[in-house]
Write an enzyme that holds these catalytic residues in place. Structure first.
Site, mmCIF file in Angstrom:
data_model
loop_
_atom_site.group_PDB
_atom_site.id
_atom_site.type_symbol
_atom_site.label_atom_id
_atom_site.label_comp_id
_atom_site.label_asym_id
_atom_site.label_seq_id
_atom_site.Cartn_x
_atom_site.Cartn_y
_atom_site.Cartn_z
ATOM 1 N N TYR A 139 43.322 37.382 55.223
ATOM 2 C CA TYR A 139 42.092 37.471 54.411
ATOM 3 C C TYR A 139 41.211 36.225 54.502
ATOM 4 O O TYR A 139 40.235 36.129 53.778
ATOM 5 C CB TYR A 139 42.436 37.622 52.913
ATOM 6 C CG TYR A 139 43.502 38.606 52.551
ATOM 7 C CD1 TYR A 139 43.351 39.948 52.862
ATOM 8 C CD2 TYR A 139 44.637 38.202 51.856
ATOM 9 C CE1 TYR A 139 44.323 40.867 52.491
ATOM 10 C CE2 TYR A 139 45.603 39.117 51.472
ATOM 11 C CZ TYR A 139 45.447 40.449 51.801
ATOM 12 O OH TYR A 139 46.393 41.348 51.419
ATOM 13 N N GLY A 189 44.629 42.305 38.288
ATOM 14 C CA GLY A 189 43.406 41.622 38.681
ATOM 15 C C GLY A 189 43.110 40.343 37.927
ATOM 16 O O GLY A 189 42.115 39.664 38.234
ATOM 17 N N CYS A 200 52.733 32.806 68.027
ATOM 18 C CA CYS A 200 51.823 32.870 69.185
ATOM 19 C C CYS A 200 50.621 33.765 68.920
ATOM 20 O O CYS A 200 50.486 34.845 69.492
ATOM 21 C CB CYS A 200 52.583 33.378 70.403
ATOM 22 S SG CYS A 200 53.863 32.252 70.894
ATOM 23 N N GLU A 201 49.801 33.342 68.021
ATOM 24 C CA GLU A 201 48.539 34.017 67.681
ATOM 25 C C GLU A 201 47.634 32.929 67.163
ATOM 26 O O GLU A 201 48.087 32.077 66.395
ATOM 27 C CB GLU A 201 48.723 35.017 66.521
ATOM 28 C CG GLU A 201 49.587 36.196 66.793
ATOM 29 C CD GLU A 201 48.863 37.357 67.450
ATOM 30 O OE1 GLU A 201 47.609 37.320 67.542
ATOM 31 O OE2 GLU A 201 49.553 38.274 67.879
ATOM 32 N N ARG A 206 49.638 38.558 39.929
ATOM 33 C CA ARG A 206 49.231 37.228 40.388
ATOM 34 C C ARG A 206 49.180 36.230 39.239
ATOM 35 O O ARG A 206 49.595 35.085 39.387
ATOM 36 C CB ARG A 206 47.844 37.339 41.044
ATOM 37 C CG ARG A 206 47.411 36.110 41.824
ATOM 38 C CD ARG A 206 45.940 36.203 42.247
ATOM 39 N NE ARG A 206 45.550 37.486 42.755
ATOM 40 C CZ ARG A 206 45.508 37.819 44.049
ATOM 41 N NH1 ARG A 206 45.809 36.946 44.960
ATOM 42 N NH2 ARG A 206 45.126 39.031 44.424
ATOM 43 N N TYR A 217 52.216 37.665 46.494
ATOM 44 C CA TYR A 217 51.820 38.131 47.822
ATOM 45 C C TYR A 217 52.152 37.107 48.906
ATOM 46 O O TYR A 217 51.429 36.946 49.882
ATOM 47 C CB TYR A 217 50.320 38.504 47.849
ATOM 48 C CG TYR A 217 49.933 39.416 46.703
ATOM 49 C CD1 TYR A 217 50.371 40.733 46.683
ATOM 50 C CD2 TYR A 217 49.200 38.947 45.617
ATOM 51 C CE1 TYR A 217 50.065 41.568 45.615
ATOM 52 C CE2 TYR A 217 48.891 39.771 44.539
ATOM 53 C CZ TYR A 217 49.326 41.079 44.547
ATOM 54 O OH TYR A 217 49.030 41.896 43.483
ATOM 55 N N PRO A 238 49.282 43.168 35.619
ATOM 56 C CA PRO A 238 48.977 42.071 36.537
ATOM 57 C C PRO A 238 50.246 41.577 37.238
ATOM 58 O O PRO A 238 51.353 41.886 36.823
ATOM 59 C CB PRO A 238 48.442 40.963 35.624
ATOM 60 C CG PRO A 238 48.586 41.434 34.224
ATOM 61 C CD PRO A 238 49.376 42.685 34.234
#
Ligand code: LLP
Length: 422
Positions: free
Chosen positions: A318, A234, A344-345, A279, A374, A277
């Site tokens: 997100y 975190g 295609c979205e 990130r 990520y 951790p």
């Protein structure tokens, strides 16, 4: 990253060279940045609590080249699944170097997890009898849900608190350790995951205090001691320019202060302090390079690139923000445009509005920042758009560390029954 005469360099390698050599989209990681991030954090925590170790949460970036950098720096591995335990083994790590924090595990996961001999961290009290079916592990650790969570990513990245699926409910913590003690377990650990991408040092203090009260009470009432306490991951990074960096020294000093205070208060034998951790180590050391392939003037100008939702999922998933540079054009005046990928979205229209250099044109290289965590790990093959390449840079050297996928990867595990081949 550096901009020299308008040209973007990752360490000392121009992005134009990387794009030419490896194509786009390609993830690129800066080895020295990963090492610097790790060392900054490790020296901060060790300064205030010497019996400290980091376990790298390999879920964020499971390229073995990247994970080996962190292994060389002294990290263990936090594994979220049996396959991540196997990845750790490929790094030569096992036993107490690996923390297995799975959730909602199958019996087969439990069996393999125990057999691997790594530290087994139970996500719920209900796992204990299932684990005991396979034998009595020497040590048991529980993941505690401290009752609070915090996230700077989005509503869905909540890994603690009332809406999280993770961890032992705070009111069940005493009972969990009592059951384990009564089953004859002699050694204990405790774990939590406080939240995602937190840049406020005070929060780490706040949440550590809550965990330590739960654990301290269990230690005192049950007469058990803890080998380790793992405060999870975190540690945050700023995604938006202008957002503050996490003051890691302050976070470490506040955590160590409350940790030692609670150890004394509950008369605990000082446990090893751990964190896991990801990130913070790899997030800002990674970029994804893309090429501008098409430009459309419609309701607004839309820049089409090969960085799509399948290669960088976070914005579509997100609403996550990633800063974008355009090579050779950072000095130009800006205009508001949208930017999308090739899937295609419409969630692939992942930048609805952004001030980008006004001359952005076909063939330009874009550099998307903070993509080391990520990023590749969450990529997928939708629309037949395959997973990108990964490259490591160190100084002026560069290595391909994962090949771009090809059509064979798309059909690798597929079988067409005989009657459908006629
Ligand atoms: N330990 C556990 C048990 C975790 O669940 C996680 C991340 C970590 C450690 C590492 O957390 P970090 O230090 O990287 O925050 N996909 C989302 C993040 C999901 C986090 C999942 N758990 C994103 O792209 O922001």
């Amino acid at each position: 990253m550096d901009i020299r005469n308008g040209q973007i360099y990752l360490e000392d390698v121009p992005v134009t060279l990387l794009a030419q050599t490896y194509g786009t989209p390609t993830y690129v990681y800066e080895e020295n940045r990963i090492r610097a991030n790790f060392r900054r954090a490790l020296s901060a925590f060790k300064k205030y609590y010497p019996n400290f170790r980091f376990f790298y949460a390999i879920k964020a970036n499971n390229n073995l080249a990247v994970a080996n950098i962190l292994r060389q720096e002294g990290a263990g591995i936090d594994a979220a699944s049996v396959n991540e335990i196997l990845l750790a083994q490929k790094l030569g790590l096992g036993g107490d170097d690996v923390m297995f924090s799975g959730n909602f595990l199958s019996d087969e996961d439990i069996r393999q997890g125990l057999e691997s001999g790594v530290i087994f961290n139970l996500d719920d009290i209900s796992l204990l009898p299932r684990v005991l079916k396979y034998g009595k592990p020497e040590r048991i650790s529980f993941r505690v849900n401290p009752g609070y969570g915090k996230s700077d990513v989005g509503d869905f990245v909540t890994n603690a608190g009332p809406d999280a699926k993770f961890g032992v409910h705070p009111e069940q913590v005493m009972n969990a350790y009592r059951m384990a003690r009564d089953a004859g377990i002699k050694r204990f650990g405790a774990h939590m995951m406080p939240g995602s991408c937190i840049r406020d040092p005070e929060y780490f203090k706040f949440i550590t205090e809550i965990l330590m009260d739960l654990i301290g009470r269990a230690a005192a009432e049950l007469g058990i001691s803890f080998d380790f306490i793992d405060l999870g991951g975190g540690l945050g990074i700023p995604y938006r320019h202008g957002d503050s960096y996490l003051d890691i020294d302050k976070a470490a000093s506040l955590v160590a202060e409350v940790f030692t205070k609670k150890i004394a208060e509950y008369k605990m034998t000082p446990p090893r302090l751990m964190m896991e951790p990801a990130r913070y180590f790899v997030g800002d050391a990674g970029y994804i390079l893309g090429t501008v392939h098409a430009i459309k003037d419609s309701y607004r100008r839309i820049i089409g690139t090969d960085v799509s939702m399948n290669t960088l999922a976070r914005p579509a998933m997100y609403g996550a923000y990633h800063h974008i540079y355009v090579n050779g054009r950072e000095d130009e005046p800006r205009r508001t445009v949208g930017l999308c990928g090739q899937v295609c979205e419409n969630t692939d229209f992942w930048v609805r509005e952004r001030e980008l250099p006004q001359g952005i044109d076909l063939g330009d290289i874009i550099v998307v920042e903070n993509a080391g965590a990520y990023g590749y790990a969450m990529s997928y093959q939708y629309n037949g758009r395959l997973r990108p390449a990964e490259v490591l840079v160190n100084g002026n050297q560069h290595w391909l560390i994962r090949q771009r996928e090809n059509i064979e990867d798309l059909v690798r595990n597929v079988t067409v029954p005989a009657h459908l081949q006629k």
